[in-house]
Write a protein that holds these residues in place. Structure first.
Motif, PDB file in Angstrom:
ATOM      1  N   VAL A   1       4.617   6.510   8.502  1.00  0.00           N
ATOM      2  CA  VAL A   1       4.727   5.062   8.409  1.00  0.00           C
ATOM      3  C   VAL A   1       3.943   4.440   8.983  1.00  0.00           C
ATOM      4  O   VAL A   1       2.634   4.500  10.005  1.00  0.00           O
ATOM      5  CB  VAL A   1       6.359   4.614   9.482  1.00  0.00           C
ATOM      6  N   LYS A   2       3.865   3.041   7.758  1.00  0.00           N
ATOM      7  CA  LYS A   2       2.583   2.768   9.133  1.00  0.00           C
ATOM      8  C   LYS A   2       3.773   0.258   8.596  1.00  0.00           C
ATOM      9  O   LYS A   2       3.795   0.460   8.259  1.00  0.00           O
ATOM     10  CB  LYS A   2       1.515   1.593   7.540  1.00  0.00           C
ATOM     11  N   GLY A   3       3.445   0.540  10.277  1.00  0.00           N
ATOM     12  CA  GLY A   3       4.198  -0.959  10.259  1.00  0.00           C
ATOM     13  C   GLY A   3       4.324  -0.438  12.065  1.00  0.00           C
ATOM     14  O   GLY A   3       4.495   0.498  12.656  1.00  0.00           O
ATOM     15  N   SER A   4       5.200  -1.624  12.459  1.00  0.00           N
ATOM     16  CA  SER A   4       5.914  -1.728  14.277  1.00  0.00           C
ATOM     17  C   SER A   4       6.681  -0.581  14.140  1.00  0.00           C
ATOM     18  O   SER A   4       7.405  -0.996  13.381  1.00  0.00           O
ATOM     19  CB  SER A   4       6.174  -3.065  14.564  1.00  0.00           C
ATOM     20  N   LEU A   5       6.993   0.411  15.360  1.00  0.00           N
ATOM     21  CA  LEU A   5       8.873   1.330  14.625  1.00  0.00           C
ATOM     22  C   LEU A   5       9.144   0.805  15.667  1.00  0.00           C
ATOM     23  O   LEU A   5       9.219   1.042  16.733  1.00  0.00           O
ATOM     24  CB  LEU A   5       7.892   3.020  15.537  1.00  0.00           C
ATOM     25  N   ARG A   6       9.987  -0.204  15.606  1.00  0.00           N
ATOM     26  CA  ARG A   6      10.809  -0.597  15.917  1.00  0.00           C
ATOM     27  C   ARG A   6      12.068  -1.058  15.064  1.00  0.00           C
ATOM     28  O   ARG A   6      11.909  -1.184  13.589  1.00  0.00           O
ATOM     29  CB  ARG A   6      10.563  -2.664  16.508  1.00  0.00           C
ATOM     30  N   VAL A   7      13.328  -0.645  15.467  1.00  0.00           N
ATOM     31  CA  VAL A   7      14.474  -1.350  14.445  1.00  0.00           C
ATOM     32  C   VAL A   7      14.411  -2.643  13.772  1.00  0.00           C
ATOM     33  O   VAL A   7      14.302  -3.775  14.901  1.00  0.00           O
ATOM     34  CB  VAL A   7      15.797  -0.765  15.368  1.00  0.00           C
ATOM     35  N   GLY A   8      14.557  -2.817  12.807  1.00  0.00           N
ATOM     36  CA  GLY A   8      14.445  -3.433  12.260  1.00  0.00           C
ATOM     37  C   GLY A   8      13.400  -4.614  11.408  1.00  0.00           C
ATOM     38  O   GLY A   8      12.675  -5.276  10.544  1.00  0.00           O
ATOM     39  N   SER A   9      12.014  -3.294  11.534  1.00  0.00           N
ATOM     40  CA  SER A   9      11.229  -3.819  11.177  1.00  0.00           C
ATOM     41  C   SER A   9      10.501  -3.833   9.673  1.00  0.00           C
ATOM     42  O   SER A   9      10.946  -2.508   9.209  1.00  0.00           O
ATOM     43  CB  SER A   9       9.824  -3.347  12.114  1.00  0.00           C
ATOM     44  N   THR A  10       9.572  -4.058   9.419  1.00  0.00           N
ATOM     45  CA  THR A  10       9.795  -4.334   8.309  1.00  0.00           C
ATOM     46  C   THR A  10       8.162  -3.505   7.901  1.00  0.00           C
ATOM     47  O   THR A  10       7.357  -4.322   8.233  1.00  0.00           O
ATOM     48  CB  THR A  10       9.227  -5.245   6.356  1.00  0.00           C
ATOM     49  N   VAL A  11       8.423  -2.077   6.689  1.00  0.00           N
ATOM     50  CA  VAL A  11       7.122  -1.186   6.928  1.00  0.00           C
ATOM     51  C   VAL A  11       6.617  -0.571   6.112  1.00  0.00           C
ATOM     52  O   VAL A  11       7.408  -0.612   4.952  1.00  0.00           O
ATOM     53  CB  VAL A  11       7.112   0.005   7.831  1.00  0.00           C
ATOM     54  N   GLU A  12       5.623  -0.114   5.324  1.00  0.00           N
ATOM     55  CA  GLU A  12       5.168   0.982   4.480  1.00  0.00           C
ATOM     56  C   GLU A  12       5.395   1.938   4.887  1.00  0.00           C
ATOM     57  O   GLU A  12       5.300   2.553   5.440  1.00  0.00           O
ATOM     58  CB  GLU A  12       3.865   0.406   3.977  1.00  0.00           C
ATOM     59  N   VAL A  13       5.863   2.947   3.876  1.00  0.00           N
ATOM     60  CA  VAL A  13       6.245   4.003   4.286  1.00  0.00           C
ATOM     61  C   VAL A  13       6.170   5.421   3.283  1.00  0.00           C
ATOM     62  O   VAL A  13       6.339   4.765   1.959  1.00  0.00           O
ATOM     63  CB  VAL A  13       7.945   4.367   4.371  1.00  0.00           C
ATOM     64  N   LYS A  14       6.097   6.275   3.864  1.00  0.00           N
ATOM     65  CA  LYS A  14       5.768   7.382   2.357  1.00  0.00           C
ATOM     66  C   LYS A  14       6.207   8.040   2.215  1.00  0.00           C
ATOM     67  O   LYS A  14       7.157   8.758   3.265  1.00  0.00           O
ATOM     68  CB  LYS A  14       4.376   8.276   2.579  1.00  0.00           C
ATOM     69  N   THR A  15       7.658   8.238   0.947  1.00  0.00           N
ATOM     70  CA  THR A  15       8.859   8.648   0.864  1.00  0.00           C
ATOM     71  C   THR A  15       8.334  10.212   0.641  1.00  0.00           C
ATOM     72  O   THR A  15       7.437  10.575  -0.008  1.00  0.00           O
ATOM     73  CB  THR A  15       9.138   8.277  -0.565  1.00  0.00           C
ATOM     74  N   SER A  16       9.612  11.352   0.145  1.00  0.00           N
ATOM     75  CA  SER A  16       9.344  12.382  -0.074  1.00  0.00           C
ATOM     76  C   SER A  16       8.925  12.880  -1.234  1.00  0.00           C
ATOM     77  O   SER A  16       8.503  13.808  -1.025  1.00  0.00           O
ATOM     78  CB  SER A  16      10.511  13.221   0.550  1.00  0.00           C
ATOM     79  N   GLU A  17       8.650  11.749  -2.219  1.00  0.00           N
ATOM     80  CA  GLU A  17       8.508  12.171  -3.122  1.00  0.00           C
ATOM     81  C   GLU A  17       6.667  12.363  -3.173  1.00  0.00           C
ATOM     82  O   GLU A  17       5.778  11.924  -4.203  1.00  0.00           O
ATOM     83  CB  GLU A  17       8.623  11.112  -4.642  1.00  0.00           C
ATOM     84  N   GLY A  18       5.995  11.431  -2.086  1.00  0.00           N
ATOM     85  CA  GLY A  18       4.690  11.020  -1.918  1.00  0.00           C
ATOM     86  C   GLY A  18       4.440   9.866  -2.833  1.00  0.00           C
ATOM     87  O   GLY A  18       3.073   9.158  -2.657  1.00  0.00           O
TER      88      GLY A  18
END
Length: 123
Positions: A61-78
């Motif tokens: 996860v790239k971004g703030s680790l807070r519930v409700g935050s919009t982040v960039e995530v690397k999915t299981s498909e890469g």
């Protein structure tokens, strides 16, 4: 005895070395300090545009680790995708040192930040 457990809104996703905590010891919560952390934070995200949820490790996860935050995530498909954090679960292992020098390795559920519970001198 009945104890309610909840996550405070400003509480971090995981605790860091040197943090003063109240740690469960023989059924009571006692003063301690975090000595080492084996970090493992599970992040449940809802992918934007797909409305599907996935659970990933915090290092994906790239971004703030807070519930409700919009982040960039690397999915299981890469693939990288924009997502919103819906839940954080701290599965880390914490080694704490009590005031008398005793050490114990505990999960986050056996710790709380200083001031969240009654402090007890256990020794």
């Amino acid at each position: 005895m009945f104890v309610l457990a909840f996550q405070v809104a400003d509480e971090p996703a995981y605790l860091t070395v040197g943090t003063d905590v109240s740690a469960k010891y023989r059924g009571a919560f006692c003063e301690a300090k975090i000595k080492t952390v084996k970090r493992m934070v599970k992040v449940k995200v809802t992918l934007k545009g797909e409305s599907t949820s996935q659970v990933v490790q915090d290092d994906q996860v790239k971004g703030s680790l807070r519930v409700g935050s919009t982040v960039e995530v690397k999915t299981s498909e890469g693939l990288c995708s924009e997502a919103v954090i819906s839940k954080l679960t701290d599965a880390s292992l914490y080694t704490v040192v009590f005031d008398d020098g005793d050490e114990k390795t505990l999960r986050r559920t056996s710790l709380c930040l200083k001031g969240e519970r009654l402090w007890i001198s256990c020794r």
